[in-house]
Design an enzyme around this catalytic site. Structure first.
Site: not given
Ligand code: AMP
Length: 225
Positions: A13, A88, A127, A160, A171
């Site tokens: 993404k 999400r 990553r 990360r 996840r």
């Molecule tokens: P990402 O960078 O999109 O992989 O998000 C990293 C982390 O941020 C996720 O594993 C969640 O802990 C949190 N996160 C990101 N977007 C959301 C969302 N829309 N709702 C809840 N938690 C989120």
């Protein structure tokens, strides 16, 4: 144009997003990135968020919805946006729809990247991210020219803290249970575009997206006539 992009963690993404935002001249909003920025600031909220992200859990809808609402209210979103990592779950999807409806707007497309589990796991644990420009690399697929250093800004690459195997599995499970149902939600609305997220080059993923967006856009505009 207003898009959301969804998909399991590491389905690409974040890497494909810049191509989309450039093509449609819209803003990239990543909720994960917003959370990571808050964590970097070292605030009390940041500390709370770090605990949640480090376990691979989702942040509460209440906090996330409000953060997204405030961001979308800003002027730079007027031309459209690509929401990456939001919604999400179904509740967040409904929240977004209600927010847009209140503004007399609607979501144009929901892009869903679909990728195989073994590829996802390698992408997650391999990553590495540049701390300065945010460019992503991977020790299995896309190494930098010099090991551990960003090609663009010569800064040290970091892993990360949520990119471990254990958290990757957690996840993925959360994605399957909580996020995947939004695909059906958008399919029923007729705006879902499923795209292959296994490709090595993000630009090729983008080309698929562009082709599908343009074809669907044409179809929808013909229907409206
Ligand atoms: P990402 O960078 O999109 O992989 O998000 C990293 C982390 O941020 C996720 O594993 C969640 O802990 C949190 N996160 C990101 N977007 C959301 C969302 N829309 N709702 C809840 N938690 C989120």
């Amino acid at each position: 144009m207003r898009f959301i992009i969804t998909g399991p963690p590491a389905s690409g993404k974040g890497s494909v997003a810049p191509f989309i935002t450039k093509e449609y001249n819209i803003l990239h909003i990543s909720t994960g990135q917003m959370f990571r920025e808050e964590i970097k600031k070292g605030t009390a909220l940041g500390l709370e968020l770090k605990k949640i992200l480090d376990q691979g859990h989702l942040v509460s809808d209440e906090l996330t919805d409000e953060m997204v609402r405030q961001r979308l209210n800003q002027d730079d979103c007027k031309n459209g946006f690509l929401l990456d990592g939001f919604p999400r779950n179904i509740n967040q999807a409904k929240y977004l729809d209600a927010y847009l409806e209140e503004k007399g707007l609607k979501l144009d497309f929901a892009i869903a990247l679909v990728a195989d589990k073994d590829i996802i796991i390698k992408r997650l644990i391999g990553r590495r991210v540049c701390q300065t420009c945010g460019k992503n690399y991977n020790i299995y697929f896309t190494q930098p020219k010099k090991e551990g250093v960003c090609d663009l800004c010569n800064t040290k690459l970091v892993k990360r803290s949520d990119d471990t195997l254990e958290i990757a599995e957690a996840r993925l499970q959360i994605y399957n249970e909580e996020t995947a149902p939004i695909l059906k939600y958008y399919e029923e609305k007729g705006i879902l575009l499923k795209v292959d997220g296994n490709l090595k080059e993000s630009y090729d993923t983008f080309l698929q997206i562009k082709e599908k967006v343009n074809a669907k856009w044409l179809l929808l505009s013909q229907k409206e006539k």
